[in-house]
Every structure is written in structure tokens, then in C-alpha cells.
Design a protein around this motif. Structure first.
Motif, short mmCIF file in Angstrom:
data_model
loop_
_atom_site.label_atom_id
_atom_site.label_comp_id
_atom_site.label_asym_id
_atom_site.label_seq_id
_atom_site.Cartn_x
_atom_site.Cartn_y
_atom_site.Cartn_z
N MET A 21 79.42 53.05 10.99
CA MET A 21 78.39 53.89 10.45
C MET A 21 77.59 53.11 9.42
N ALA A 22 76.28 53.07 9.55
CA ALA A 22 75.46 52.32 8.63
C ALA A 22 74.71 53.30 7.73
N ALA A 23 73.41 52.99 7.47
CA ALA A 23 72.64 53.80 6.55
C ALA A 23 72.39 55.20 7.08
N ASP A 24 72.68 55.45 8.37
CA ASP A 24 72.46 56.78 8.95
C ASP A 24 73.22 57.85 8.19
N GLY A 25 74.33 57.48 7.59
CA GLY A 25 75.13 58.46 6.89
C GLY A 25 74.70 58.69 5.46
N GLU A 26 73.73 57.92 4.97
CA GLU A 26 73.24 58.09 3.61
C GLU A 26 72.52 59.43 3.50
N PRO A 27 72.62 60.10 2.32
CA PRO A 27 71.95 61.40 2.16
C PRO A 27 70.45 61.30 2.39
N LYS A 28 69.93 62.17 3.23
CA LYS A 28 68.50 62.24 3.50
C LYS A 28 68.06 63.70 3.48
N SER A 29 66.88 63.92 3.00
CA SER A 29 66.32 65.26 3.03
C SER A 29 65.83 65.57 4.45
N LEU A 30 65.59 66.83 4.71
CA LEU A 30 65.07 67.23 6.01
C LEU A 30 63.71 66.61 6.26
N SER A 31 62.91 66.48 5.22
CA SER A 31 61.58 65.88 5.38
C SER A 31 61.67 64.41 5.76
N GLU A 32 62.67 63.69 5.23
CA GLU A 32 62.85 62.28 5.57
C GLU A 32 63.27 62.10 7.02
N ILE A 33 64.13 62.97 7.50
CA ILE A 33 64.62 62.85 8.87
C ILE A 33 63.50 63.10 9.88
N THR A 34 62.62 64.04 9.56
CA THR A 34 61.57 64.42 10.53
C THR A 34 60.28 63.64 10.36
N ARG A 35 60.16 62.87 9.28
CA ARG A 35 58.89 62.18 8.99
C ARG A 35 58.48 61.22 10.10
N GLU A 36 59.43 60.42 10.60
CA GLU A 36 59.07 59.42 11.61
C GLU A 36 58.61 60.06 12.92
N MET A 37 58.98 61.32 13.14
CA MET A 37 58.54 62.02 14.35
C MET A 37 57.19 62.71 14.14
N GLY A 38 56.67 62.62 12.92
CA GLY A 38 55.38 63.23 12.64
C GLY A 38 55.45 64.74 12.55
N TRP A 56 63.73 71.52 2.61
CA TRP A 56 62.84 70.42 3.00
C TRP A 56 63.04 69.12 2.22
N ASP A 57 63.05 69.19 0.90
CA ASP A 57 63.12 67.96 0.08
C ASP A 57 64.47 67.78 -0.62
N ASN A 58 65.48 68.52 -0.16
CA ASN A 58 66.79 68.48 -0.80
C ASN A 58 67.72 67.58 -0.01
N THR A 59 68.19 66.49 -0.62
CA THR A 59 69.10 65.57 0.09
C THR A 59 70.47 66.20 0.31
N GLU A 60 70.76 67.31 -0.36
CA GLU A 60 72.03 68.01 -0.17
C GLU A 60 71.85 69.25 0.71
N TRP A 61 70.84 69.23 1.56
CA TRP A 61 70.51 70.41 2.36
C TRP A 61 71.63 70.83 3.31
N LEU A 62 72.44 69.86 3.76
CA LEU A 62 73.53 70.21 4.68
C LEU A 62 74.58 71.10 4.00
N ASP A 63 74.72 70.99 2.69
CA ASP A 63 75.67 71.84 1.97
C ASP A 63 75.11 73.24 1.74
N ARG A 64 73.81 73.41 1.97
CA ARG A 64 73.17 74.69 1.69
C ARG A 64 72.81 75.47 2.95
#
Length: 348
Positions: free
Chosen positions: A1-18, A39-47
């Protein structure tokens, strides 16, 4: 597992898809207000709720993959920190590059944590007992391994010492199915790597716990030492003590998931050994001559009493034994292989 497991917000995950917030809401069927809170919460999976997460995973590429990678990374980091606190360093390269599923490896690290903490509790026995099976065994094997690049721990000697210390304390606990399995698993792993568990077969009481512990020690010692005399002693013990033979017959099919793991150590009267046959064929080509002698003189004859077709793999077994037998230096092993091959050919 590389950087994929680093905390990311929902906006970061979807940004590259436009995709913007409205797009995600429309595709997932969630209210925009719900997506906005995440959207901008890197802890969104806990919420996020379970139902909302399912909607996101099924409609937005990358969400499912991120969710799994993040969960694994979070658990991994916690275990690495806890083991570090107990004086054990995890080899992250070995962990990330193993062919064993990460979840099994993390379970093995958690088992290691129970062991080094010396927790001789029902919970510890129950947890370790879950490692009865091929995939789980591979994970524990990686935990105990001394091989650089394969072993999960940079120096597992403290784990060995803790396991040796814990085993007799588990043995003193009140009889339970889980304690018997756990004791077998611990002694097997330690004896396989270090040979430091006593391999004396002169136990006083031929009960299930003694029989199963003996089997764990013997199998580990055979793999590590290649002692043909030990294999022969084990065969004689099984011939003389029915409970030992019953545990031996139960072990392979349940380990290979041909039979259900049962607390009374029994197997159904009708049982096809398909998975067991595959495992035995693998072991014939993998393990040393002494272990092959154990298979040929002890286990395979027992297996044939249970399933005369050997999972439909009699012909493969004949070929494997003919090829492996010629490689054995010990005449006794070659003779034993030849005798079993002749018997098998008479059954085809």
C-alpha cells in the motif's frame, strides 16, 4: 500500500475525474448538503454513514479503492506503533510486497501483539485459534520468519521468546477447543523456525490437547530439521494411540477447508479431500525428505481410508511420488514411496 492509503478528502479523490460537489451528489443520489459536509474533510470516512458510503462507492470511481486502502493503512499504522512500543519493528517493505492478503498479515501482526504482551486469556486463545488454515498459516509464517524481505518483523526473537513463555500458560488453562488450537499453532510456528520447543513424544496423558500439541511440534520440527527418525517415532505413536491418529486424520481436511472445523474433532463419514489433495501435492514438491516420509508413511494412508479417490487426484499423486521418490537419498524413504505408488496404481 502506497500513498493511496493517506487521508484524502472527498474533493481530492474526485478532482482528477473533473467531478464537482453537484456531480457527486447527482450520481450518488445523496443530498448536496450531505456531500457538502464530507467534501473537504480528510476524516470523512469516519463521518459518513454506511448507506451513504455504499452509494458513493457504487457511483464514483476510486471511492471503493480508497476506502479499503485507507482502512488497511489506518489499522496497519496502529499495529506498527503498538508493536514498536513492545520492542518489535515491522518491516514495511515485506508487509507491502507480500503475496499474502494484507488483511491476513495485519491479523498476524495483531496476534503477535497479543503474544508479546503475554496475554494468556480466553480472548488470546480465541484469536490465535483463527489461524488454522492455509492462508492464515502463511500469514503467521511471515510473522515468525527470519528471512529478510519475507519476515514481517526485522528481528522476531522477542516474539519467539514470548511464544515459548506463553505456550505452557495456555496449556494450564481449562480445556477448551480454542486453547487446544492456539497451543498447536504457537508450538508449530516456533518449532518450525527455531526448534526450541521440546519434541519429546513421551507424554503422560494421551488426550486431545497433548495429541494436538505434539502434532504441532512434530510438524514444525520436521520442516525445520528434516529428522527422519522423528517422523518414524510419530508414525509409531499414531499406530499405538487412537486419539493421536484421529487428530492427525482431522487436521489436514479442516486446515484445507474440506471439512468444517469442529470442536469435537470429528469429520463427516463421507468427505471428498479435493483441497487436501492439492495441499499434499504442493507439500510433496516443497518440503524436505523427512516431511515427505511423514506424508507417505503416515498421512496419505490415513487419507485414503477416508477418501479412496484422494480428491480425484490419484494419478497426480502417483506422478508426484514417483518424481519425488527418486530425489530422496534415504533408501527407506524411496522404498516407502515405491510401496505406496504400487498400492495407488492398484487402486486406479
Amino acid at each position: 500500500m502506497a500513498a493511496d492509503g493517506e487521508p484524502k478528502s472527498l474533493s481530492e479523490i474526485t478532482r482528477e475525474m473533473g467531478l464537482n460537489m453537484s456531480d457527486v451528489a447527482a450520481f450518488s443520489g445523496l443530498d448536496e448538503s450531505t456531500v457538502f459536509r464530507l467534501w473537504d474533510n480528510t476524516e470523512w470516512l469516519d463521518r459518513v454513514s454506511g448507506r451513504s458510503l455504499q452509494s458513493l462507492m457504487s457511483s464514483v470511481p476510486g471511492i471503493a479503492e480508497y476506502s479499503m486502502a485507507h482502512a488497511i493503512r489506518k489499522r496497519r499504522d496502529a499495529l506498527v506503533a503498538d508493536l514498536h512500543g513492545e520492542g518489535l519493528e515491522v518491516d514495511l517493505h515485506a508487509l507491502e510486497n507480500s503475496t499474502v492478503p494484507q488483511q491476513h498479515l495485519l491479523n498476524a501482526l495483531e496476534a503477535g501483539l497479543h503474544i508479546v504482551r503475554g496475554e494468556a486469556t480466553q480472548k488470546t486463545s480465541s484469536f490465535i485459534a483463527r489461524f488454522w488454515g492455509r492462508d492464515q498459516d502463511r500469514a503467521l509464517e511471515a510473522l515468525y520468519s527470519l528471512d529478510a524481505g519475507h519476515g514481517l518483523l526485522n528481528d522476531p526473537h522477542r516474539l519467539f521468546e514470548s511464544s515459548i513463555d506463553l505456550a505452557p500458560r495456555l496449556n494450564r488453562k481449562t480445556y477448551s477447543f480454542h486453547s487446544i488450537l492456539a497451543l498447536n499453532i504457537l508450538t508449530h510456528q516456533v518449532s518450525k523456525v527455531t526448534g526450541e520447543i521440546d519434541t519429546d513424544l513421551g507424554f503422560e496423558v494421551p488426550g486431545r490437547q497433548t495429541a494436538f500439541m505434539m502434532r504441532g511440534v512434530v510438524m514444525g520440527s520436521l520442516i525445520s530439521s528434516g529428522d527422519v527418525d522423528l517422523a518414524e517415532r510419530y508414525r509409531r505413536e499414531l499406530d499405538a494411540t487412537p486419539v493421536y491418529a484421529a487428530l492427525e486424520e482431522w487436521s489436514f481436511p479442516t486446515y484445507s477447508r474440506d471439512g468444517r472445523i469442529s470442536s469435537d474433532f470429528t469429520l463427516p463419514s463421507s468427505l471428498s479431500l479435493r483441497n487436501t489433495a492439492r495441499e499434499v501435492l504442493r507439500e510433496i514438491t516443497t518440503y524436505n525428505d523427512a516431511y515427505v516420509y511423514y506424508l507417505v508413511s503416515t498421512y496419505i494412508p490415513l487419507a485414503l481410508k477416508r477418501d479412496r479417490t484422494f480428491g480425484g487426484k490419484i494419478n497426480e499423486l502417483i506422478l508426484a511420488l514417483e518424481l519425488r521418490g527418486t530425489e530422496c537419498r534415504d533408501k527407506k524413504i524411496r522404498t516407502c514411496c515405491d510401496e505406496l505408488v504400487r498400492r495407488l496404481k492398484g487402486m486406479v
